[in-house]
Motif scaffolding. Structure first.
Motif, PDB file in Angstrom:
ATOM      1  N   TRP A 118      -3.707  -5.583  -0.846  1.00 36.38           N
ATOM      2  CA  TRP A 118      -3.784  -4.217  -0.791  1.00 36.38           C
ATOM      3  C   TRP A 118      -3.043  -3.485  -2.035  1.00 36.38           C
ATOM      4  CZ3 TRP A 118      -7.584  -1.193   0.914  1.00 36.38           C
ATOM      5  CH2 TRP A 118      -8.081  -1.294   1.908  1.00 36.38           C
ATOM      6  N   LEU A 119      -1.947  -4.068  -2.114  1.00 37.65           N
ATOM      7  CA  LEU A 119      -0.849  -3.541  -3.281  1.00 37.65           C
ATOM      8  C   LEU A 119      -1.483  -3.951  -4.516  1.00 37.65           C
ATOM      9  CD1 LEU A 119       2.505  -4.498  -1.752  1.00 37.65           C
ATOM     10  CD2 LEU A 119       1.517  -2.106  -1.621  1.00 37.65           C
ATOM     11  N   THR A 120      -2.228  -4.864  -4.906  1.00 34.07           N
ATOM     12  CA  THR A 120      -2.639  -5.254  -5.999  1.00 34.07           C
ATOM     13  C   THR A 120      -3.876  -4.232  -6.273  1.00 34.07           C
ATOM     14  OG1 THR A 120      -2.297  -7.372  -5.938  1.00 34.07           O
ATOM     15  CG2 THR A 120      -4.251  -6.943  -7.332  1.00 34.07           C
ATOM     16  N   HIS A 121      -4.729  -3.606  -5.006  1.00 34.72           N
ATOM     17  CA  HIS A 121      -5.694  -2.880  -5.053  1.00 34.72           C
ATOM     18  C   HIS A 121      -5.258  -1.508  -5.530  1.00 34.72           C
ATOM     19  CE1 HIS A 121      -9.421  -0.665  -4.032  1.00 34.72           C
ATOM     20  NE2 HIS A 121      -8.600   0.044  -3.115  1.00 34.72           N
ATOM     21  N   LEU A 122      -3.989  -1.148  -4.941  1.00 33.36           N
ATOM     22  CA  LEU A 122      -3.482   0.257  -5.190  1.00 33.36           C
ATOM     23  C   LEU A 122      -3.110   0.481  -6.729  1.00 33.36           C
ATOM     24  CD1 LEU A 122      -3.558   0.398  -2.050  1.00 33.36           C
ATOM     25  CD2 LEU A 122      -1.222   1.457  -2.237  1.00 33.36           C
ATOM     26  N   GLU A 123      -2.443  -0.589  -7.167  1.00 39.40           N
ATOM     27  CA  GLU A 123      -1.967  -0.987  -8.530  1.00 39.40           C
ATOM     28  C   GLU A 123      -2.944  -0.483  -9.629  1.00 39.40           C
ATOM     29  OE1 GLU A 123       0.086  -4.510  -8.764  1.00 39.40           O
ATOM     30  OE2 GLU A 123       1.714  -3.984  -7.292  1.00 39.40           O
ATOM     31  N   ASN A 124      -4.278  -1.087  -9.220  1.00 42.10           N
ATOM     32  CA  ASN A 124      -5.645  -0.882 -10.241  1.00 42.10           C
ATOM     33  C   ASN A 124      -6.431   0.175 -10.003  1.00 42.10           C
ATOM     34  OD1 ASN A 124      -4.532  -3.427 -11.486  1.00 42.10           O
ATOM     35  ND2 ASN A 124      -5.537  -4.637  -9.908  1.00 42.10           N
ATOM     36  N   LEU A 125      -6.255   0.862  -8.748  1.00 44.50           N
ATOM     37  CA  LEU A 125      -6.979   1.885  -8.347  1.00 44.50           C
ATOM     38  C   LEU A 125      -7.118   3.137  -9.298  1.00 44.50           C
ATOM     39  CD1 LEU A 125      -8.964   2.916  -5.978  1.00 44.50           C
ATOM     40  CD2 LEU A 125      -6.919   3.992  -4.888  1.00 44.50           C
ATOM     41  N   GLY A 154      -0.192   5.323  -0.684  1.00 43.20           N
ATOM     42  CA  GLY A 154       0.932   5.174   0.007  1.00 43.20           C
ATOM     43  C   GLY A 154       1.368   6.181   1.024  1.00 43.20           C
ATOM     44  N   THR A 155       1.377   7.375   0.553  1.00 48.50           N
ATOM     45  CA  THR A 155       1.887   8.569   1.336  1.00 48.50           C
ATOM     46  C   THR A 155       0.679   8.744   2.275  1.00 48.50           C
ATOM     47  OG1 THR A 155       3.012   9.516  -0.531  1.00 48.50           O
ATOM     48  CG2 THR A 155       2.351  10.971   1.380  1.00 48.50           C
ATOM     49  N   LEU A 156      -0.384   8.855   2.080  1.00 47.83           N
ATOM     50  CA  LEU A 156      -1.439   9.062   3.288  1.00 47.83           C
ATOM     51  C   LEU A 156      -1.321   7.844   4.228  1.00 47.83           C
ATOM     52  CD1 LEU A 156      -4.274  10.187   1.118  1.00 47.83           C
ATOM     53  CD2 LEU A 156      -3.107  11.426   2.698  1.00 47.83           C
ATOM     54  N   CYS A 160      -1.665  -2.687   6.639  1.00 49.28           N
ATOM     55  CA  CYS A 160      -3.043  -2.927   6.156  1.00 49.28           C
ATOM     56  C   CYS A 160      -4.112  -2.205   6.920  1.00 49.28           C
ATOM     57  CB  CYS A 160      -3.115  -4.623   6.540  1.00 49.28           C
ATOM     58  SG  CYS A 160      -2.393  -5.601   5.300  1.00 49.28           S
ATOM     59  N   ALA A 161      -3.810  -1.971   8.240  1.00 59.62           N
ATOM     60  CA  ALA A 161      -4.995  -1.355   8.989  1.00 59.62           C
ATOM     61  C   ALA A 161      -4.793   0.426   8.543  1.00 59.62           C
ATOM     62  CB  ALA A 161      -4.407  -1.257  10.299  1.00 59.62           C
ATOM     63  N   ALA A 162      -3.652   0.799   8.033  1.00 63.84           N
ATOM     64  CA  ALA A 162      -3.571   2.075   7.451  1.00 63.84           C
ATOM     65  C   ALA A 162      -4.264   2.094   6.131  1.00 63.84           C
ATOM     66  CB  ALA A 162      -2.117   2.491   7.330  1.00 63.84           C
ATOM     67  N   PHE A 163      -3.941   1.408   5.419  1.00 64.63           N
ATOM     68  CA  PHE A 163      -4.392   1.197   3.931  1.00 64.63           C
ATOM     69  C   PHE A 163      -6.082   1.105   4.048  1.00 64.63           C
ATOM     70  CE2 PHE A 163      -0.490  -1.039   1.807  1.00 64.63           C
ATOM     71  CZ  PHE A 163      -0.249   0.265   1.545  1.00 64.63           C
ATOM     72  N   ALA A 164      -6.669   0.450   4.972  1.00 66.42           N
ATOM     73  CA  ALA A 164      -8.072   0.215   5.325  1.00 66.42           C
ATOM     74  C   ALA A 164      -8.630   1.587   5.657  1.00 66.42           C
ATOM     75  CB  ALA A 164      -8.360  -0.679   6.175  1.00 66.42           C
ATOM     76  N   ARG A 165      -7.819   2.364   6.531  1.00 65.17           N
ATOM     77  CA  ARG A 165      -8.506   3.786   6.943  1.00 65.17           C
ATOM     78  C   ARG A 165      -8.347   4.664   5.547  1.00 65.17           C
ATOM     79  NH1 ARG A 165      -5.438   2.290  11.396  1.00 65.17           N
ATOM     80  NH2 ARG A 165      -3.544   3.671  10.863  1.00 65.17           N
ATOM     81  N   VAL A 176       0.221   5.234   9.771  1.00 58.43           N
ATOM     82  CA  VAL A 176       1.170   4.574  10.561  1.00 58.43           C
ATOM     83  C   VAL A 176       2.042   5.169  11.556  1.00 58.43           C
ATOM     84  CG1 VAL A 176       3.172   2.945  10.384  1.00 58.43           C
ATOM     85  CG2 VAL A 176       1.381   2.594   8.767  1.00 58.43           C
ATOM     86  N   PHE A 177       2.439   6.415  11.081  1.00 64.03           N
ATOM     87  CA  PHE A 177       3.098   7.332  12.228  1.00 64.03           C
ATOM     88  C   PHE A 177       2.273   7.908  13.152  1.00 64.03           C
ATOM     89  CE2 PHE A 177       5.949   8.358   8.162  1.00 64.03           C
ATOM     90  CZ  PHE A 177       6.635   7.246   8.385  1.00 64.03           C
ATOM     91  N   ALA A 178       1.074   7.999  12.811  1.00 67.10           N
ATOM     92  CA  ALA A 178       0.107   8.669  13.991  1.00 67.10           C
ATOM     93  C   ALA A 178      -0.078   7.626  14.786  1.00 67.10           C
ATOM     94  CB  ALA A 178      -1.028   9.182  13.361  1.00 67.10           C
ATOM     95  N   ALA A 179      -0.393   6.447  14.403  1.00 67.30           N
ATOM     96  CA  ALA A 179      -0.908   5.208  15.261  1.00 67.30           C
ATOM     97  C   ALA A 179       0.424   4.922  16.164  1.00 67.30           C
ATOM     98  CB  ALA A 179      -1.155   3.909  14.514  1.00 67.30           C
ATOM     99  N   ALA A 180       1.493   4.937  15.709  1.00 66.03           N
ATOM    100  CA  ALA A 180       2.820   4.489  16.510  1.00 66.03           C
ATOM    101  C   ALA A 180       3.368   5.637  17.538  1.00 66.03           C
ATOM    102  CB  ALA A 180       3.861   4.133  15.599  1.00 66.03           C
ATOM    103  N   GLY A 181       2.398   6.758  17.451  1.00 65.21           N
ATOM    104  CA  GLY A 181       2.980   7.929  18.121  1.00 65.21           C
ATOM    105  C   GLY A 181       4.531   8.245  18.205  1.00 65.21           C
TER     106      GLY A 181
END
Length: 430
Positions: free
Chosen positions: A6-13, A121-123, A98-103, A128-133
């Motif tokens: 995922w991080l490689t994907h973000l770097e090249n996005l 990364g911000t989104l 990874c789950a957050a990145f996929a969404r 992550v915070f929303a999923a964790a409550g």
């Protein structure tokens, strides 16, 4: 996909890569809307040139000690990306990221937006915070404020720690221009705090123009050392004619500048006490127990090793002041590597006459400065001391460690990258 994938994907996005900056909120707002993100919890946004990370750490620890589930988004990281997204003071796991990145990726594709590394990364952190409550969130501004990715969220209270010259290519060439950009996180009718002892007029004027409730260090809140007890300091806040004072033990993070960071954190919590009440017990425990790698961090053992991510003149001047209070050391070795777009000469000048041997390092990547540029700045500024050049911060750290005796100290500074390499060279995780 693994986190590394995922991080490689973000770097090249984004066309500009991982280090690319494209200020603006249109792209990230579109993806935020596609994600359906809402804001059901109090948010504290923290901006400023220096002191952001420490202030976030104080807030995170105190809120956690008060019994709330707290999320904190901060950057950059030292050793692992997970450090950027913390839940209850601990980096989140790969699976949650990874789950957050996929969404986020699904929503991004639906919008056709080329998000930057930081925007993505911000989104994902919010996901992550929303999923964790979570029950409260602390957000650290990445660059500036007005057009920074975290500014898509609405702060219940916004903090600007300090305003100094840094990122001038993006934010402007003087403190007035930079102050306006940082004041962009303020909101109409909501508390806005500034812990700079001399705030730019642009920041004050912007707060007034939008109707933010601006509170200033020294006028509306502040701190004083205790005259009766050297182990304590006093925090105070003014509300009309009434002044509230609290005697507190010194915070866990070292150095005089940390009192300003702790002070503005307490003032922010006081400002939203109706939404997020915390007890004095939580405040006392939170301040004492706050830890943050690379903020005048003194490692145990001999020689003394100090790690500090300071990379601009204001931050290195604070480092120099902190070093002055450490006591006597026979020799001081500096391990320094910096990014090429920083004020290298101005930052190094803060340590004039304080270093016996400079171990200057070349930092890798497109933004890294070559060691000969640092060596030239030391010579031109007549900063004193012997200069030894190295191809990396790892090599510089190893050389300094091998040369220093038990009565010496090693000061590592100049960049998050420099501190990260030093930690790895020392075989430490933090």
């Amino acid at each position: 996909m693994t986190l590394s994938d995922w991080l490689t994907h973000l770097e090249n996005l984004h066309p500009k890569g991982q280090a690319g900056i494209e200020l603006g909120l249109e792209r990230i707002r579109a993806v935020k809307t596609a994600l359906g993100q809402t804001q059901p919890w109090p948010v504290i946004t923290v901006g400023g040139t220096n002191g952001k990370g420490s202030t976030c750490a104080y807030l995170e620890k105190i809120i956690g000690k008060a019994g709330y589930r707290v999320g904190c988004y901060a950057s950059p990281h030292l050793l692992a990306y997970n450090e950027r997204v913390r839940m209850d003071g601990r980096p989140v796991g790969d699976e949650a990221l990874c789950a957050a990145f996929a969404r986020v990726e699904a929503a991004r594709r639906a919008c056709g937006a080329a998000l930057t590394y930081f925007e993505f990364g911000t989104l994902a952190a919010w996901e992550v915070f929303a999923a964790a409550g979570v029950e409260a969130v602390v957000l650290e501004v990445g660059l500036g404020g007005r057009l920074d990715a975290v500014n898509i969220y609405e702060p219940d209270v916004a903090i600007v720690t300090t305003v100094a010259l840094d990122h001038t290519d993006w934010l402007g060439a003087d403190r007035e221009a930079i102050g306006f950009e940082k004041a962009g996180i303020f909101r109409a009718g909501r508390p806005a705090l500034c812990a700079d002892a001399d705030p730019p007029q642009s920041l004050v004027a912007h707060a007034a123009a939008i109707g933010a409730d601006l509170c200033l260090l020294g006028r509306d809140f502040g701190f004083t050392p205790s005259a009766e007890n050297r182990l304590q300091w006093q925090w105070w806040r003014r509300a009309g004619e009434r002044v509230t004072r609290r005697s507190l033990a010194y915070p866990g993070l070292r150095g005089p500048t940390q009192l300003a960071n702790a002070t503005v954190a307490l003032a922010a919590l006081e400002a939203i006490a109706d939404k997020l009440p915390v007890t004095m017990q939580a405040i006392r425990a939170g301040l004492i127990e706050t830890e943050l790698a690379g903020r005048f961090q003194v490692l145990p053992g001999r020689p003394a090793i100090v790690l500090d991510v300071g990379h601009n003149p204001q931050a290195v001047a604070a480092l120099a002041a902190n070093l002055g209070g450490m006591g006597f050391f026979e020799r001081t070795f500096a391990v320094v590597g910096m990014l090429a777009d920083k004020d290298i000469a101005g930052a190094l000048a803060a340590l004039r006459g304080r270093v016996d041997v400079w171990h200057v390092a070349t930092l890798g990547g497109p933004r890294g400065a070559q060691s000969d540029r640092l060596a030239a700045a030391i010579a031109a500024g007549e900063l004193g001391g012997e200069v030894v050049q190295h191809p990396s911060a790892t090599a510089a750290m190893q050389a300094a460690k091998g040369a220093a005796g038990e009565s010496d100290r090693i000061v590592v500074f100049g960049s998050f990258y420099t501190v990260a390499e030093a930690l790895q060279a020392l075989g430490r995780k933090t």
